[in-house]
Design a protein around this motif. Structure first.
Motif, PDB file in Angstrom:
ATOM      1  N   LYS B  55       0.819  -1.217   0.000  1.00 54.50           N
ATOM      2  CA  LYS B  55       0.000   0.000   0.000  1.00 54.50           C
ATOM      3  C   LYS B  55       0.851   1.263   0.000  1.00 54.50           C
ATOM      4  N   GLU B  56       2.031   1.191   0.575  1.00 52.09           N
ATOM      5  CA  GLU B  56       2.849   2.402   0.676  1.00 52.09           C
ATOM      6  C   GLU B  56       4.047   2.375  -0.267  1.00 52.09           C
ATOM      7  N   ILE B  59       8.371  -2.887  -3.082  1.00 57.46           N
ATOM      8  CA  ILE B  59       9.672  -3.248  -2.505  1.00 57.46           C
ATOM      9  C   ILE B  59      10.157  -4.577  -3.091  1.00 57.46           C
ATOM     10  N   PRO B  62      11.137  -9.731  -0.043  1.00 59.43           N
ATOM     11  CA  PRO B  62      12.046  -9.909   1.093  1.00 59.43           C
ATOM     12  C   PRO B  62      12.790 -11.236   1.046  1.00 59.43           C
ATOM     13  N   ASN B  63      14.053 -11.183   1.424  1.00 52.27           N
ATOM     14  CA  ASN B  63      14.906 -12.370   1.590  1.00 52.27           C
ATOM     15  C   ASN B  63      15.103 -13.206   0.332  1.00 52.27           C
ATOM     16  N   PHE B 123      19.290  -5.392   2.443  1.00 49.92           N
ATOM     17  CA  PHE B 123      19.867  -4.250   3.149  1.00 49.92           C
ATOM     18  C   PHE B 123      21.075  -4.633   3.992  1.00 49.92           C
ATOM     19  N   GLU B 124      20.952  -5.741   4.736  1.00 48.23           N
ATOM     20  CA  GLU B 124      22.026  -6.084   5.667  1.00 48.23           C
ATOM     21  C   GLU B 124      23.312  -6.385   4.904  1.00 48.23           C
ATOM     22  N   ASN B 125      23.209  -7.212   3.869  1.00 44.93           N
ATOM     23  CA  ASN B 125      24.395  -7.536   3.069  1.00 44.93           C
ATOM     24  C   ASN B 125      24.964  -6.296   2.399  1.00 44.93           C
ATOM     25  N   LEU B 127      24.698  -3.159   3.301  1.00 37.49           N
ATOM     26  CA  LEU B 127      25.336  -2.244   4.260  1.00 37.49           C
ATOM     27  C   LEU B 127      26.681  -2.783   4.747  1.00 37.49           C
TER      28      LEU B 127
END
Lengths: 209, 321
Positions: B55-56, B59, B62-63, B123-125, B127
């Motif tokens: 809705k926003e 993306i 995930p994963n 994101f984690e990888n 960063l």
């Protein structure tokens, strides 16, 4: 510098690859696994505080958490039978309707580093799934719910309410996420709130301790 | 003055006749980037990343990562041929709606350098890679900048925009994802090339970065960005408006995380927020009002909302300058 001090220094510096070797050397030097684990948890507290203060950023915190995880792998066989440094199991997930997981993942890593066994349910987790997981795991002391979107804030509230109404006890509930303020957190009925991953770990230990 | 004339006065650092509202100022070109970077309705992009519409916003799934180790990027990243992406076709759908005489044509370019790295590896990888293997990150950013520059050149050819808004979110609500030093050493050199390629063709570069990113606003200005989009209130907006007048227009100011953006916010609250924006930022003269109303279906600017009309009416009555 003792090996124990080196473990702490490298962990705080985010040198994840060096940590397991140093943990082994600290053991070889005669330190017991419990003391090393305690020292590492203290170091993660230092990293969390620095993050909350804006002195380090997410990559540095992630690298420290990676180092912690690698160090714990070395210690784990020696901690069999239950470690007093462990704070129980934390069930964590992003609430229903929300697919964002970076905040939740960071909190999971920091909470694990603080001494919890973490069961990560992932994203888009219904209240029923949280309740199932609380029932299915031993020694659940903490349930952590995350929400990033303003549109999913109501799901945070209904999830906490459902968990609290389930009749299950023995754990505290903590909430967080970018739009979540202390005022909104209070309306959900959660036991605790934290504005970022570093303080989430501190708050989690405080709630359970 | 019409919107276009008024906008030009703001760009030149003069006193505008009125403070524009985002929705009235721009004709937005959104569909080019749908084909080059991120399918707005979800689906697989030209690099093979699957996007999910929420809705926003949309993306990456995930994963689900294309690769884990940045050193491997060349094995997995295959740059599409720009000619095959259908940019001309989607532009033909949007172009007839533009009113170039009075409004500003603003073409979106989503998924910038860091966002693309995160879309590929999470994101984690992403960063961790910035500090674990900055050299490989720089190589990737250089190559990806070439792609973005090619896309922007094609957008400029077919849309002839006044503005390109380049999206790269580098910050959380509390601060930058990475230290300013890491941004400057690892990302900024390629970012610089992207900005220069746009501005060298006479197009205004607008930088979109959500979150508290004020530590690198000076870098954006130095690179040549003339507009900062989605300026959120966690930054010192009044100080930034003051400091950069004549060099940077601030677009945003809406409290996107506060109660006014909760899905049940009242029309009165929405009007009060518009009044606050007018009072706190409007008088500086280099501000574009950008309301972000969220309802149960998503962003009201896309899905509609009964609160929009009364808010717009109130906005026009407020003394802003």
């Amino acid at each position: 510098m003792s090996k124990m001090e080196e473990v702490k220094a490298m962990l705080e510096a985010g040198k994840a690859k060096l940590v397991p070797g140093l943990v082994q050397e600290a053991l070889d030097e005669g330190n017991d696994a419990q003391s090393i684990l305690k020292a590492m948890i203290e170091s993660m507290g230092v990293v969390g505080d620095k993050f909350s203060a804006g002195e380090v950023f997410i990559p540095e915190m992630l690298m420290a958490a990676k180092g912690m995880a690698k160090g714990v792998v070395v210690l784990k066989p020696l901690l069999a039978g239950g470690s007093t440094a462990y704070l129980g199991t934390c069930i964590i997930g992003t609430v229903e309707g929300d697919l964002h997981d970076i905040g939740k993942n960071l909190v999971a890593m920091m909470i694990e580093s603080a001494g919890f066994e973490v069961v990560d349910l992932g994203v888009d987790v219904s209240a029923a799934k949280f309740i199932e997981a609380i029932k299915a795991n031993n020694n659940v002391t903490l349930v952590a719910l995350s929400g990033l979107l303003t549109t999913t804030m109501p799901a945070l509230k209904t999830s906490v309410e459902a968990i609290k109404a389930s009749g299950l006890t023995g754990f505290k509930v903590i909430v967080g996420g970018a739009p979540i303020t202390p005022e909104f957190a209070a309306t959900t009925g959660a036991d605790g709130f934290a504005p970022d991953a570093g303080s989430a770990a501190v708050k989690a230990a405080e709630l359970v301790g | 003055m019409n919107q276009r004339e008024n906008f030009q006065v703001m760009l030149d650092g003069g006193k505008p006749e009125f403070i524009p509202s985002y929705v009235e100022l721009y004709n937005l070109g959104l569909m080019g980037t749908n084909n080059t970077d991120m399918p707005w309705q979800g689906g697989v992009d030209p690099f093979g990343v699957n996007w999910i519409a929420t809705k926003e916003g949309t993306i990456p799934e995930p994963n689900k990562f294309l690769f884990d180790d940045i050193a491997d990027w060349e094995k997995y990243v295959h740059f599409p041929d720009i000619d095959t992406l259908g940019i001309e076709h989607v532009a033909q759908i949007e172009l007839p709606n533009f009113n170039r005489e009075e409004q500003i044509v603003n073409v979106f370019s989503v998924c910038g350098l860091f966002e693309r790295l995160a879309a590929f590896m999470g994101f984690e990888n992403a960063l961790c890679s910035l500090i674990e293997d900055p050299e490989s990150c720089q190589e990737f950013f250089e190559a990806f900048a070439d792609y973005k520059i090619a896309c922007h050149n094609r957008f400029i050819d077919v849309y002839q925009p006044d503005v390109i808004t380049y999206f790269d979110d580098l910050a959380t609500a509390n601060g930058l994802f990475m230290s300013p030093t890491v941004y400057r050493n690892v990302i900024k050199p390629s970012h610089k090339r992207i900005v220069e390629a746009v501005t060298s063709r006479g197009v205004i570069f607008a930088q979109h970065t959500c979150g508290k990113c004020q530590e690198i606003i000076e870098d954006y200005v130095e690179l040549g960005a003339r507009i900062w989009n989605a300026a959120q209130i966690s930054n010192d907006l009044e100080g930034i408006l003051e400091k950069y007048k004549g060099r940077l227009i601030v677009e945003g100011g809406w409290d996107t995380s506060g109660p006014v953006s909760y899905i049940n916010a009242s029309t009165e609250a929405v009007i009060a927020e518009a009044e606050r924006c007018a009072k706190e930022y409007g008088q500086k003269g280099n501000y574009i009002f950008t309301p972000v109303l969220i309802n149960e279906n998503g962003n009201s600017l896309i899905v509609g909302d009964p609160r929009l009309a009364p808010m717009a009416e109130a906005w026009h009555k407020i003394d802003k300058l």
